[in-house]
Each structure stands twice: as C-alpha cells, then as structure tokens.
Write an enzyme that holds these catalytic residues in place. Structure first.
Site, short mmCIF file in Angstrom:
data_model
loop_
_atom_site.label_atom_id
_atom_site.label_comp_id
_atom_site.label_asym_id
_atom_site.label_seq_id
_atom_site.Cartn_x
_atom_site.Cartn_y
_atom_site.Cartn_z
N THR A 1 -6.73 -25.05 -21.89
CA THR A 1 -6.48 -26.26 -22.91
C THR A 1 -7.82 -27.53 -22.73
O THR A 1 -7.38 -28.44 -22.96
CB THR A 1 -5.19 -26.76 -21.66
OG1 THR A 1 -5.43 -26.71 -20.49
CG2 THR A 1 -4.18 -25.92 -22.23
N GLY B 1 -6.50 -17.95 -19.15
CA GLY B 1 -7.99 -18.16 -19.23
C GLY B 1 -8.41 -17.55 -18.27
O GLY B 1 -8.35 -18.01 -17.86
N HIS B 2 -8.81 -16.56 -18.73
CA HIS B 2 -10.04 -15.20 -17.46
C HIS B 2 -10.83 -15.54 -18.55
O HIS B 2 -12.04 -14.68 -19.22
CB HIS B 2 -9.11 -14.34 -17.57
CG HIS B 2 -7.73 -13.50 -16.93
ND1 HIS B 2 -7.18 -12.53 -16.70
CD2 HIS B 2 -7.15 -14.88 -16.78
CE1 HIS B 2 -6.31 -13.06 -16.10
NE2 HIS B 2 -6.22 -14.19 -16.24
N GLN C 1 -1.56 -15.90 -14.19
CA GLN C 1 -1.47 -16.97 -13.41
C GLN C 1 -1.22 -17.43 -12.13
O GLN C 1 -2.06 -16.38 -11.54
CB GLN C 1 0.38 -17.20 -13.85
CG GLN C 1 0.30 -17.83 -15.41
CD GLN C 1 -0.63 -16.89 -16.51
OE1 GLN C 1 0.81 -15.72 -16.06
NE2 GLN C 1 -1.19 -17.14 -17.68
N THR D 1 5.61 -20.79 -14.94
CA THR D 1 5.67 -19.62 -16.20
C THR D 1 6.76 -19.02 -15.43
O THR D 1 7.94 -18.96 -15.55
CB THR D 1 4.33 -19.20 -15.61
OG1 THR D 1 4.30 -18.53 -17.53
CG2 THR D 1 4.57 -17.83 -14.95
N SER E 1 -16.02 -14.68 -2.67
CA SER E 1 -17.77 -14.93 -4.21
C SER E 1 -18.43 -16.41 -4.33
O SER E 1 -17.47 -17.21 -3.77
CB SER E 1 -16.44 -14.86 -5.46
OG SER E 1 -16.91 -15.30 -6.79
N LYS F 1 -9.13 -14.86 -11.40
CA LYS F 1 -8.82 -12.93 -11.27
C LYS F 1 -10.35 -12.70 -12.23
O LYS F 1 -10.54 -11.49 -12.46
CB LYS F 1 -7.79 -12.48 -12.40
CG LYS F 1 -7.23 -14.32 -11.08
CD LYS F 1 -5.30 -13.55 -11.36
CE LYS F 1 -4.75 -14.58 -12.97
NZ LYS F 1 -5.11 -16.30 -12.37
N ASP G 1 -5.85 -19.69 -12.24
CA ASP G 1 -7.51 -20.04 -12.02
C ASP G 1 -7.82 -19.45 -10.80
O ASP G 1 -9.32 -20.12 -10.35
CB ASP G 1 -7.62 -21.75 -12.55
CG ASP G 1 -6.22 -21.56 -14.16
OD1 ASP G 1 -6.47 -20.62 -14.15
OD2 ASP G 1 -6.26 -22.61 -14.02
P1 GDP Z 1 -8.64 -17.35 -13.69
O1 GDP Z 1 -7.87 -17.70 -14.59
O2 GDP Z 1 -7.97 -17.02 -12.15
O3 GDP Z 1 -9.70 -16.01 -14.01
O4 GDP Z 1 -9.89 -18.48 -13.22
P2 GDP Z 1 -10.38 -18.56 -14.43
O5 GDP Z 1 -11.64 -18.20 -14.97
O6 GDP Z 1 -9.62 -19.94 -15.08
O7 GDP Z 1 -10.88 -20.44 -13.63
C1 GDP Z 1 -12.08 -19.78 -12.69
C2 GDP Z 1 -13.10 -20.81 -13.00
O8 GDP Z 1 -14.45 -20.74 -11.96
C3 GDP Z 1 -14.22 -20.03 -14.01
O9 GDP Z 1 -14.62 -21.16 -14.73
C4 GDP Z 1 -15.37 -19.00 -13.19
O10 GDP Z 1 -16.49 -18.67 -14.19
C5 GDP Z 1 -15.38 -19.77 -12.05
N1 GDP Z 1 -15.62 -19.42 -10.85
C6 GDP Z 1 -14.60 -18.09 -10.50
N2 GDP Z 1 -15.52 -17.90 -9.36
C7 GDP Z 1 -16.11 -18.84 -9.03
C8 GDP Z 1 -16.74 -18.60 -7.74
O11 GDP Z 1 -16.82 -18.00 -6.38
N3 GDP Z 1 -17.88 -19.93 -7.22
C9 GDP Z 1 -18.52 -20.89 -8.92
N4 GDP Z 1 -18.84 -22.07 -8.99
N5 GDP Z 1 -17.16 -20.29 -9.85
C10 GDP Z 1 -16.88 -19.48 -10.46
P1 IMO Z 2 -4.54 -17.68 -15.23
O1 IMO Z 2 -3.89 -16.29 -15.77
C1 IMO Z 2 -3.34 -21.98 -14.69
C2 IMO Z 2 0.35 -23.37 -15.79
C3 IMO Z 2 0.61 -24.63 -17.30
C4 IMO Z 2 1.87 -25.17 -16.84
C5 IMO Z 2 3.28 -23.92 -16.20
C6 IMO Z 2 3.75 -23.30 -17.69
O2 IMO Z 2 -5.71 -18.50 -16.56
O3 IMO Z 2 -4.44 -18.09 -14.14
P2 IMO Z 2 3.24 -21.54 -19.59
O4 IMO Z 2 1.73 -22.11 -20.79
O5 IMO Z 2 3.06 -21.07 -19.41
O6 IMO Z 2 4.76 -22.77 -20.07
O7 IMO Z 2 2.43 -23.08 -18.54
O8 IMO Z 2 1.83 -23.01 -16.11
N1 IMO Z 2 -0.62 -22.30 -16.05
C7 IMO Z 2 -1.15 -21.86 -16.07
N2 IMO Z 2 -2.05 -22.24 -15.04
N3 IMO Z 2 -3.57 -20.50 -14.91
C8 IMO Z 2 -3.47 -19.93 -15.75
O9 IMO Z 2 -3.25 -18.91 -16.14
C9 IMO Z 2 -1.61 -20.49 -15.84
N4 IMO Z 2 -0.79 -20.38 -16.93
C10 IMO Z 2 0.38 -21.27 -16.99
O10 IMO Z 2 -0.34 -24.99 -17.13
O11 IMO Z 2 2.06 -25.63 -15.71
MG MG Z 3 -7.95 -18.68 -16.10
#
Ligand code: GDP
Ligand code: IMO
Ligand code: MG
Length: 421
Positions: free
Chosen positions: A299, A40-41, A222, A237, A409, A16, A13
């Site tokens: 989730t 979840g990207h 991840q 994971t 960012s 990416k 998270d």
């Molecule tokens: P990923 O799994 O690495 O793609 O990240 P996620 O999308 O799960 O979580 C990142 C969260 O932060 C998302 O809600 C994005 O919309 C948000 N986000 C990404 N970059 C920034 C930033 O520079 N500032 C803020 N405030 N939110 C951001």
């Molecule tokens: P992105 O790509 C954050 C975490 C889960 C759990 C552990 C194992 O959005 O960054 P799994 O479902 O793989 O059996 O879970 O890894 N986890 C993540 N945490 N971002 C993710 O993906 C994750 N994918 C798995 O919360 O702790």
């Molecule tokens: Mg994510």
C-alpha cells in the site's frame, strides 16, 4: 522428506520474500499456504527489486516448482497483473507455478465489502489493505465461497452472478459509492489467465513429492501477531498465519513438518492499526523508518517503527514451535548509539510476561539497553566478522528465547545474507 516452514514472527514485513528467495536453492518446491494479495514480499537481485503478492517467492529460480496452496485467497486480477509484470514469459511461468483447485477466489464485490466494513468502523478501523481478504475468508468459512476449481465449470458465470447478487444485497446497508464494472473487466481477464495454469488438487502433489524425498518450503504471509486467533484481534488479518496454517493451507500432516524458520526484524514495524507496545513516535522511530525504508510493499503506507519486543517474539516462537531464528535488517541498526530491547511488559502498572487478551490495557515496555555499533555491515558475509555489539545483541536474543539465530540479513539483496553453521 520433511517440509520446512518459513513464517513471520512479528506484524508482517519481516523480510520473508527476501529470505525465501535466498534459500530457494536448497529446495525443490516453494508453496504459499495462506493470505492473499494483502501480502507484499520483496526480493532483490542484480539490482532489481521485485514485489510479489500472490506468487511464491521461489518463482525467480527457473528449476523450482511454486505452488499456491488451498489456504490462499486469490484475486484473479492481481494474479494476472503480477504474472504479466514479473519478467519471465507466461509460457515459462506456467512451467514453474501450480495452483490449488481449493484456493478461494476474491471477487470484485469482496473488495467493495472490505471498503464498506472499514468505512463503518470509523476510528476503530483495522487499517486493512482493502484487497478483499476479510470478506473472501468470511465467505469461505460461512461456506459461500467460490474456488479456483470452479472457474473450469460451464456454469461459472451463473455461479459468479449469484454470489455478486448476494453481496449487492449486503452492500445496500452501506452508504458507499462504487463501480463494480470497473473491477470486473480486469477480474474476468484474470480468470482467463488463471485457466492457462495447471489447476490441480495440490495436496496430493505436495504429499507425493514429500514422500519421494523432494525438499519443500512452505512460505507464510503476514506475521504471527496478525494471526486471526493469536494476533491483536480484531486488528489482525483473516487467516492463520502460524505454522499450523501450513498444515491446513497445504493439506499436510503435522508429522511431516521439519524445521520452522521464524523470521524477525532487529526492531519492530507495524502497518495498519492496533496495539504496538514498543512503538516509537519520535525521532528514533523516524530514523528507523528512513534508514530501513519502512513503507508498505502493498500500500506504500509508512510503517510504524519501534524497538524489538521480546515478549511478543517469545509468544510467536511458542505458538509456532520455531526451531531456528532468522534476523533481518541488522544493517538498519548500524549507527544507533544504544539499542533497546523490551524484555517484559508492565500491564496496567503490573509486571506481566504474557500478551494481554484485550487491547484496552495500558502496556508499558520494560527495556534493557545494549551498546550499538557504528560499522556499515552490509558488505559483511561472515558472522565472526560482525561488530562485537551486534554479536552480543544476537546472543541476548538467543539467551532469552532459547532458539538459535542461524541467519542474519544485512541488506535487501539476496547476497546480503549471513548463514551461521
Ligand atoms: P515480507 O512481507 O516479509 O516479505 O517483507 P517486505 O518485503 O514487505 O518488507 C521487507 C523490506 O525490507 C523490503 O523492502 C526488503 O527489500 C527489505 N529487506 C529485507 N531484508 C533486509 C535487510 O536485511 N536489510 C535491509 N536494509 N532491508 C531488507
Ligand atoms: P506480508 O505478507 C504487513 C495488515 C494490514 C492491516 C491488517 C489487516 O507482506 O508480511 P487485511 O488486508 O488482511 O484485511 O489487513 O493486517 N497486513 C499486513 N501488514 N504485512 C502484510 O503482509 C500484511 N497483510 C495484512 O495492514 O493492519
Ligand atoms: Mg510485506
């Protein structure tokens, strides 16, 4: 042309999805190399937020080719849902997306097994997303998996039934109520959706395009601290989230790798269980969660929050061979009077720069305090115009890691991105 990799350096998270979308114009192909619907990207443009689970984050750029590589595990039901909710028509998406024959399938029974394993762990549960990731990768490595290419076989249904039968035998050992039929309908609809797409040996495609000079970006899921080998095992994971995973997950030689972009938040978050040395279970952590909207994209769970952890970041940089650092969520830090950075650990009372092997040690972070900044930076587009304290923060990270921070960012929208020359 060399292939660049973008991957997470923390516990996932890191942002990416946002950054892959923002830099997609520089590439011809965007390819996911591991993970599955546990990812979840998120990405935002025109005030609309999209969350992708299986589909690479270059999908909203009509002229780009997106690839789901062999290292990914695919749940057809999730795939279908994502395709139908994305926006562009299925016909349009078929032009933009290609899937590897060798990607393994997540079966409905893998999801049930995931729930069974977690329920048995009690207090030591991983906090899995319960998307069937662990059991699907287990079947892959134990040579029991079904792959996307298999869906084109005439005897696919029989193959599927054989696999489910084996899983049902395993599930007899668990006291778990489940309804397989409930999942199966959506799953088989998903198989029909998958069949509409080009299913090819993508390793040839990726290598041919690289040899022809096409620009390719490999998108990780991840984060390094969740890697099955180098993360806080067993709270990880089930795939290799690191740069080496791009080679096995796409079928490319390490010789072909160009830049390795390591992405990290200006602080840390973790969703799910496991060690988190700089975690803040106080008001400051709650502020980070509220300001940064730190709730899981897959989730909806609240993310644990804490200060930036340099020993973990340096470890990730080492394992991945990061060439450029991208820092996200700098805007979330605006308003914090003091910003702490963990520079080393005390493990069981002794100074330690390494990430401990086991999870039983008591890790005490050693912090350096830097002054914060007040300004709202979300509208800033030039590095030179950022507050001095933020520049000092960035410089501190560069000095400690030896890697330049080439992107900052300042918000979730694709425009809220500052590139440094
Ligand atoms: P990923 O799994 O690495 O793609 O990240 P996620 O999308 O799960 O979580 C990142 C969260 O932060 C998302 O809600 C994005 O919309 C948000 N986000 C990404 N970059 C920034 C930033 O520079 N500032 C803020 N405030 N939110 C951001
Ligand atoms: P992105 O790509 C954050 C975490 C889960 C759990 C552990 C194992 O959005 O960054 P799994 O479902 O793989 O059996 O879970 O890894 N986890 C993540 N945490 N971002 C993710 O993906 C994750 N994918 C798995 O919360 O702790
Ligand atoms: Mg994510």
């Amino acid at each position: 042309m060399k292939i660049d990799i973008l991957l997470g350096l923390q516990w996932g998270d890191e942002g990416k999805g946002k950054i892959v979308d923002a830099i997609s114009p520089d590439y011809d192909i965007i390819a996911r190399f591991q993970g599955g619907p546990n990812a979840g990207h998120s990405l935002e443009f025109n005030n609309i937020k999209h969350v992708l689970h299986l589909i690479p984050s270059g999908i909203f750029h009509p002229d780009k080719l997106n690839i789901i590589g062999n290292g990914v595990v695919i749940d057809p039901a999730v795939f279908r849902k994502e395709i139908t909710e994305l926006g562009p028509t299925v016909d349009e998406l078929i032009k933009r997306l290609i899937i590897s024959t060798r990607a393994n399938l997540i079966l409905p029974s893998h999801r049930i097994l995931d729930a069974a394993y977690e329920s048995q762990k009690g207090l030591t549960k991983i906090g899995s997303t319960l998307k069937g990731i662990g059991p699907a990768y287990t079947d892959k490595t134990s040579r029991n998996g079904l792959r996307v290419g298999d869906i084109l076989r005439k005897d696919f249904r029989e193959l599927y039934d054989t696999h489910v039968k084996r899983h049902m035998t395993m599930l007899k050992n668990y006291d778990l109520k489940f309804d397989l039929n409930e999942y199966e309908k959506g799953w088989f609809d998903g198989i029909e959706m998958l069949k509409k797409f080009r299913i090819v040996n993508t390793e040839y495609l990726v290598n041919e395009h690289a040899n022809k000079g096409k620009r390719i970006l490999a998108e990780g899921a991840q984060g390094t601290m969740l890697d099955v080998d180098f993360g806080s095992y067993p709270f990880v994971t089930s795939s290799n989230t690191i740069s080496a995973g791009a080679c096995t997950g796409l079928g490319i030689s390490p010789k072909l790798i160009g830049d390795i972009f390591g992405i990290f938040k200006a602080y840390c978050t973790r969703v799910g269980s496991g060690p988190f040395p700089t975690e803040l279970c106080d008001e400051t952590g709650a502020s980070m969660r509220n300001i940064g909207r730190e709730f899981g994209s897959t989730t909806g769970r609240p993310r644990r929050c804490g200060w930036l952890d340099l020993p973990a970041l340096k470890y990730s940089i080492m394992i991945n061979g990061v060439t450029k650092l991208f820092m996200t969520k700098a805007d979330v830090m605006s308003g914090f009077k003091i910003i702490k950075i963990c520079t080393s650990y005390k493990v069981d009372g002794k100074e330690c720069l390494e990430i401990p092997f086991n999870n039983d040690s008591i890790i005490e972070p050693v912090y350096t305090e830097l002054p914060g900044w007040e300004e709202d930076i979300s509208g800033t587009r030039e590095f030179s115009k950022l507050p001095e304290s933020l520049k000092i923060f960035v410089e501190f990270i560069e000095n400690h890691t030896g890697v330049p921070v080439t992107m900052v960012s300042v918000g979730p929208d694709r425009e809220e991105t500052i590139f440094r020359a």
